[in-house]
Design an enzyme around this catalytic site. Structure first.
Site, mmCIF file in Angstrom:
data_model
loop_
_atom_site.group_PDB
_atom_site.id
_atom_site.type_symbol
_atom_site.label_atom_id
_atom_site.label_comp_id
_atom_site.label_asym_id
_atom_site.label_seq_id
_atom_site.Cartn_x
_atom_site.Cartn_y
_atom_site.Cartn_z
ATOM 1 N N GLU A 199 -39.022 41.862 -12.841
ATOM 2 C CA GLU A 199 -39.069 40.472 -12.399
ATOM 3 C C GLU A 199 -38.611 40.391 -10.953
ATOM 4 O O GLU A 199 -37.869 41.253 -10.474
ATOM 5 C CB GLU A 199 -38.179 39.658 -13.364
ATOM 6 C CG GLU A 199 -38.006 38.208 -13.099
ATOM 7 C CD GLU A 199 -39.261 37.347 -13.100
ATOM 8 O OE1 GLU A 199 -40.197 37.668 -12.334
ATOM 9 O OE2 GLU A 199 -39.282 36.331 -13.805
ATOM 10 N N ASP A 200 -39.081 39.367 -10.263
ATOM 11 C CA ASP A 200 -38.698 39.233 -8.859
ATOM 12 C C ASP A 200 -37.229 38.877 -8.682
ATOM 13 O O ASP A 200 -36.518 39.484 -7.901
ATOM 14 C CB ASP A 200 -39.607 38.205 -8.134
ATOM 15 C CG ASP A 200 -39.662 36.844 -8.836
ATOM 16 O OD1 ASP A 200 -39.057 36.676 -9.925
ATOM 17 O OD2 ASP A 200 -40.329 35.943 -8.299
ATOM 18 N N ASP B 34 -32.569 34.013 -11.651
ATOM 19 C CA ASP B 34 -31.930 32.787 -11.177
ATOM 20 C C ASP B 34 -31.191 32.170 -12.367
ATOM 21 O O ASP B 34 -30.148 32.682 -12.751
ATOM 22 C CB ASP B 34 -32.999 31.866 -10.583
ATOM 23 C CG ASP B 34 -32.402 30.646 -9.897
ATOM 24 O OD1 ASP B 34 -31.200 30.660 -9.596
ATOM 25 O OD2 ASP B 34 -33.143 29.672 -9.659
HETATM 26 P P1 5GP Z 1 -35.207 31.588 -13.662
HETATM 27 O O1 5GP Z 1 -35.957 31.395 -14.949
HETATM 28 O O2 5GP Z 1 -34.357 32.837 -13.633
HETATM 29 O O3 5GP Z 1 -34.430 30.366 -13.254
HETATM 30 O O4 5GP Z 1 -36.226 31.683 -12.474
HETATM 31 C C1 5GP Z 1 -37.395 32.298 -12.581
HETATM 32 C C2 5GP Z 1 -38.306 32.092 -11.423
HETATM 33 O O5 5GP Z 1 -37.932 31.064 -10.500
HETATM 34 C C3 5GP Z 1 -38.357 33.354 -10.609
HETATM 35 O O6 5GP Z 1 -39.152 34.323 -11.245
HETATM 36 C C4 5GP Z 1 -38.923 32.841 -9.322
HETATM 37 O O7 5GP Z 1 -40.332 32.773 -9.442
HETATM 38 C C5 5GP Z 1 -38.333 31.443 -9.205
HETATM 39 N N1 5GP Z 1 -37.180 31.469 -8.274
HETATM 40 C C6 5GP Z 1 -35.881 31.393 -8.589
HETATM 41 N N2 5GP Z 1 -35.114 31.491 -7.465
HETATM 42 C C7 5GP Z 1 -35.976 31.621 -6.434
HETATM 43 C C8 5GP Z 1 -35.810 31.778 -5.000
HETATM 44 O O8 5GP Z 1 -34.716 31.823 -4.416
HETATM 45 N N3 5GP Z 1 -36.957 31.875 -4.276
HETATM 46 C C9 5GP Z 1 -38.195 31.840 -4.838
HETATM 47 N N4 5GP Z 1 -39.238 31.960 -4.019
HETATM 48 N N5 5GP Z 1 -38.392 31.721 -6.169
HETATM 49 C C10 5GP Z 1 -37.286 31.609 -6.953
HETATM 50 MG MG MG Z 2 -41.526 34.504 -11.011
#
Ligand code: 5GP
Ligand code: MG
Length: 173
Positions: A97-98, A101
């Site tokens: 995963e990128d 968050d």
């Molecule tokens: P989560 O489910 O962990 O909150 O977030 C998942 C997705 O939110 C990540 O795979 C990414 O696509 C997006 N995301 C969260 N933080 C960032 C950030 O700082 N920059 C960008 N471009 N995308 C983010």
């Molecule tokens: Mg993503």
């Protein structure tokens, strides 16, 4: 590039971090033929670079998931828009995963995949954001820890732009 206020990690710094993580995974998965599952779209550049520094046999799959946040902690909060085409029963899976968050997406994906009886599941992220999480997800492998700010580049977008930047930057005026 317009809109980028600061470069967090340049190409060389990213390359050496990816190489470091790749060496650890190669060591731990030697003779295991792991299945790397990239979560699109954000992971595509990281995954492409990572698999090219692995010196072990491995296979690749991709999935697209849409998370509905943290209404519940069951596996029902994620909609799989594109599933993998491989049976993971008995396989050693590494989710790529990128960025971690809130971790809601990865939590849900992991639950969905666990139900298919893989031998193991680990999580490898390019970035681990320093925030408090409500779900129990931690990265097993990561390139960088970052502070809680919005980053773009190296696969990560803002409104679908900036994914092609070869470095990781912070958006700003
Ligand atoms: P989560 O489910 O962990 O909150 O977030 C998942 C997705 O939110 C990540 O795979 C990414 O696509 C997006 N995301 C969260 N933080 C960032 C950030 O700082 N920059 C960008 N471009 N995308 C983010
Ligand atoms: Mg993503």
């Amino acid at each position: 590039m317009d809109g980028i206020s600061r470069i967090l990690y340049d190409q060389a710094t990213i390359a050496s971090a990816v190489k470091r993580v790749g060496a650890i995974i190669s060591e731990e998965y030697r003779d295991k033929n792991p299945l790397l599952i990239g979560v699109l779209k954000g992971s595509f550049i990281f995954m492409a670079d990572l698999v090219r520094v692995l010196d072990i046999p491995c296979e690749m799959e991709f999935m697209v998931a849409k998370s509905y946040g943290q209404r519940t902690q069951s596996s029902g909060v994620v909609e799989i828009l594109k599933d993998i085409n491989t049976d993971i029963n008995g396989r050693d899976v590494i989710i790529i995963e990128d960025i971690l968050d809130t971790a809601n997406t990865l939590f849900s994906i992991t639950e969905v995949l666990k139900a298919r009886n893989p031998a193991s599941i680990k999580i490898c992220v390019f970035l681990d954001k320093n925030i408090e999480r409500k779900v129990p997800v931690t990265a097993d492998y990561k390139c960088f820890d970052i502070e809680n700010e919005f980053v773009v580049g190296y696969g990560l977008d803002y409104a679908e732009k900036y994914r092609n930047l070869p470095y990781l930057g912070v958006l700003g005026v």
